[in-house]
Scaffold this motif. Structure first.
Motif, PDB file in Angstrom:
ATOM      1  N   ALA A  77     -27.458  15.563 -27.624  1.00 25.59           N
ATOM      2  CA  ALA A  77     -26.651  15.603 -26.341  1.00 25.59           C
ATOM      3  C   ALA A  77     -27.588  15.683 -25.086  1.00 25.59           C
ATOM      4  N   LEU A  78     -27.201  14.822 -24.142  1.00 26.43           N
ATOM      5  CA  LEU A  78     -27.967  14.908 -22.990  1.00 26.43           C
ATOM      6  C   LEU A  78     -27.130  15.743 -21.874  1.00 26.43           C
ATOM      7  N   LEU A  79     -27.516  16.923 -21.964  1.00 23.79           N
ATOM      8  CA  LEU A  79     -26.264  17.713 -21.177  1.00 23.79           C
ATOM      9  C   LEU A  79     -26.695  17.846 -19.608  1.00 23.79           C
ATOM     10  N   MET A  80     -25.570  17.540 -18.814  1.00 26.05           N
ATOM     11  CA  MET A  80     -25.873  17.586 -17.359  1.00 26.05           C
ATOM     12  C   MET A  80     -24.600  18.215 -16.773  1.00 26.05           C
ATOM     13  N   SER A  81     -24.784  18.702 -15.510  1.00 23.94           N
ATOM     14  CA  SER A  81     -23.892  19.292 -14.761  1.00 23.94           C
ATOM     15  C   SER A  81     -22.968  18.482 -14.139  1.00 23.94           C
ATOM     16  N   THR A  82     -21.581  18.668 -13.886  1.00 24.54           N
ATOM     17  CA  THR A  82     -20.630  18.034 -13.083  1.00 24.54           C
ATOM     18  C   THR A  82     -21.016  17.834 -11.862  1.00 24.54           C
ATOM     19  N   SER A  83     -21.958  18.600 -11.248  1.00 21.43           N
ATOM     20  CA  SER A  83     -22.453  18.317  -9.709  1.00 21.43           C
ATOM     21  C   SER A  83     -23.761  17.622  -9.954  1.00 21.43           C
ATOM     22  N   GLY A  84     -23.578  16.485  -9.425  1.00 26.90           N
ATOM     23  CA  GLY A  84     -24.574  15.344  -9.245  1.00 26.90           C
ATOM     24  C   GLY A  84     -25.870  15.989  -8.634  1.00 26.90           C
ATOM     25  N   SER A  85     -25.844  16.838  -7.698  1.00 25.92           N
ATOM     26  CA  SER A  85     -27.099  17.123  -7.059  1.00 25.92           C
ATOM     27  C   SER A  85     -27.720  18.299  -7.941  1.00 25.92           C
ATOM     28  N   TYR A  86     -27.221  18.488  -9.104  1.00 23.68           N
ATOM     29  CA  TYR A  86     -27.599  19.678 -10.060  1.00 23.68           C
ATOM     30  C   TYR A  86     -28.362  18.995 -11.118  1.00 23.68           C
ATOM     31  N   SER A  87     -28.224  17.945 -11.341  1.00 23.23           N
ATOM     32  CA  SER A  87     -28.653  16.818 -12.551  1.00 23.23           C
ATOM     33  C   SER A  87     -29.194  15.609 -12.121  1.00 23.23           C
ATOM     34  N   THR A  88     -30.209  15.579 -11.281  1.00 23.33           N
ATOM     35  CA  THR A  88     -30.585  14.341 -10.860  1.00 23.33           C
ATOM     36  C   THR A  88     -31.429  13.744 -11.783  1.00 23.33           C
ATOM     37  N   MET A  89     -30.941  12.673 -12.372  1.00 18.79           N
ATOM     38  CA  MET A  89     -31.827  11.609 -13.614  1.00 18.79           C
ATOM     39  C   MET A  89     -31.483  10.319 -12.995  1.00 18.79           C
ATOM     40  N   SER A  90     -32.484   9.524 -12.981  1.00 17.62           N
ATOM     41  CA  SER A  90     -32.196   8.051 -12.652  1.00 17.62           C
ATOM     42  C   SER A  90     -31.750   7.406 -13.846  1.00 17.62           C
ATOM     43  N   PRO A  91     -30.923   6.336 -13.755  1.00 12.59           N
ATOM     44  CA  PRO A  91     -30.336   5.407 -14.958  1.00 12.59           C
ATOM     45  C   PRO A  91     -31.416   4.993 -15.951  1.00 12.59           C
ATOM     46  N   ARG A 100     -35.719   5.947 -33.325  1.00 15.94           N
ATOM     47  CA  ARG A 100     -35.867   7.028 -34.576  1.00 15.94           C
ATOM     48  C   ARG A 100     -34.629   7.254 -35.138  1.00 15.94           C
ATOM     49  N   ASP A 101     -33.696   6.371 -34.782  1.00 22.75           N
ATOM     50  CA  ASP A 101     -32.426   6.522 -35.441  1.00 22.75           C
ATOM     51  C   ASP A 101     -31.576   7.597 -35.231  1.00 22.75           C
ATOM     52  N   ILE A 102     -31.687   7.912 -33.904  1.00 26.47           N
ATOM     53  CA  ILE A 102     -31.254   9.018 -33.489  1.00 26.47           C
ATOM     54  C   ILE A 102     -30.284   8.711 -32.270  1.00 26.47           C
ATOM     55  N   SER A 103     -28.925   9.025 -32.092  1.00 29.97           N
ATOM     56  CA  SER A 103     -27.972   8.558 -31.011  1.00 29.97           C
ATOM     57  C   SER A 103     -28.154   9.935 -30.125  1.00 29.97           C
ATOM     58  N   MET A 104     -27.794   9.417 -28.784  1.00 28.61           N
ATOM     59  CA  MET A 104     -27.742  10.267 -27.728  1.00 28.61           C
ATOM     60  C   MET A 104     -26.375  10.043 -27.153  1.00 28.61           C
ATOM     61  N   LEU A 105     -25.795  11.374 -26.887  1.00 30.26           N
ATOM     62  CA  LEU A 105     -24.539  11.618 -26.225  1.00 30.26           C
ATOM     63  C   LEU A 105     -24.621  12.107 -25.092  1.00 30.26           C
ATOM     64  N   LEU A 106     -23.763  11.354 -23.776  1.00 30.24           N
ATOM     65  CA  LEU A 106     -24.020  11.958 -22.616  1.00 30.24           C
ATOM     66  C   LEU A 106     -22.909  13.134 -22.384  1.00 30.24           C
ATOM     67  N   THR A 107     -23.375  14.200 -22.125  1.00 30.06           N
ATOM     68  CA  THR A 107     -21.983  15.437 -22.036  1.00 30.06           C
ATOM     69  C   THR A 107     -22.361  16.120 -20.458  1.00 30.06           C
ATOM     70  N   ARG A 108     -21.456  16.226 -19.793  1.00 29.95           N
ATOM     71  CA  ARG A 108     -21.276  16.809 -18.358  1.00 29.95           C
ATOM     72  C   ARG A 108     -20.369  17.864 -18.574  1.00 29.95           C
ATOM     73  N   LEU A 109     -20.744  18.944 -18.053  1.00 22.93           N
ATOM     74  CA  LEU A 109     -19.891  20.276 -18.023  1.00 22.93           C
ATOM     75  C   LEU A 109     -20.117  20.953 -16.838  1.00 22.93           C
ATOM     76  N   PRO A 110     -18.960  21.611 -16.424  1.00 21.08           N
ATOM     77  CA  PRO A 110     -19.237  22.534 -15.101  1.00 21.08           C
ATOM     78  C   PRO A 110     -19.698  23.818 -15.480  1.00 21.08           C
ATOM     79  N   ASP A 111     -20.266  24.564 -14.186  1.00 23.00           N
ATOM     80  CA  ASP A 111     -20.792  25.798 -14.524  1.00 23.00           C
ATOM     81  C   ASP A 111     -20.047  26.760 -15.255  1.00 23.00           C
ATOM     82  N   GLU A 112     -18.716  26.886 -15.238  1.00 22.60           N
ATOM     83  CA  GLU A 112     -18.025  27.758 -15.918  1.00 22.60           C
ATOM     84  C   GLU A 112     -17.924  27.446 -17.387  1.00 22.60           C
ATOM     85  N   LYS A 113     -18.182  26.621 -17.910  1.00 19.16           N
ATOM     86  CA  LYS A 113     -18.303  26.233 -19.278  1.00 19.16           C
ATOM     87  C   LYS A 113     -19.785  26.661 -19.878  1.00 19.16           C
TER      88      LYS A 113
END
Length: 202
Positions: free
Chosen positions: A72-86, A99-112
């Protein structure tokens, strides 16, 4: 109504090739060489599986092996906290896919991300084997501690941590460039870093 095509079973592939179901299972799980299945037979089984549109059952495979072959590529729901270009996201995805590994984009807020009940279970809940954490600014200390204390397999991206991290060292790169410019006779040199105070080098 058109009947939806279903993936063939291992038994159906075995019957089409004329081998045992166990042989097909070994080939499609990448274990053919361990039991000395001939390259020609292995290629035949793979070709028949492709012709019959075989798709491996990821859930069943994960149950047997205990691994999801996914991160999982874990990112914050606040865009300014998880800057990464497409472009960077696509590059990570493509390298994992190779390498036959899949990637899941996951966005979670601080409280979680600071929930001691949720974070230890996050791998199982999102069905991944590890985390690529792209949380670059205002990282909650509690989040770092929970991930470390629970030994969650993770790599921090663009964040300098005690270990398991990848980050650009802009200051060292700027210093090296500045030293080269000074050696060439330049004197008025500035380092501009958006979002932070500019620094000058003497």
């Amino acid at each position: 109504m058109t009947k939806k095509r279903t993936s063939p079973t291992l038994r159906e592939i075995a019957e089409a090739v004329g081998v045992d179901k166990s042989t097909v299972s070994l080939v499609l799980s990448g274990k053919a060489r361990k039991v000395r299945i001939s390259p020609a037979r292995e290629a035949q089984i793979i070709e028949v599986a492709r012709e019959l549109h075989f798709r491996p059952n990821s859930a069943a495979r994960a149950t047997r092996s205990g691994a999801f072959d996914s991160v999982a590529l874990l990112m914050s729901t606040s865009g300014s906290y998880s800057t990464m270009s497409p472009r960077t996201q696509c590059t990570i995805h493509d390298e994992l896919a190779a390498r036959d590994i899949s990637m899941l984009l996951t966005r979670l807020p601080d409280e979680k991300l600071t929930d001691e009940g949720l974070v230890p279970k996050i791998l199982r809940q999102v069905c991944v084997d590890g985390l690529l954490i792209n949380y670059t600014d205002h990282i909650p200390a509690k989040m770092i501690n929970i991930i470390r204390d629970n030994r969650i397999p993770s790599v921090w991206i663009n964040s300098k941590q005690d270990g398991d991290c990848i980050f650009p060292d802009d200051l060292s790169a700027a210093l090296a460039a500045t030293q080269r410019l000074i050696a060439e006779g330049h004197r008025n040199i500035a380092f501009l870093n958006f979002g932070h105070a500019a620094k000058t080098f003497d």
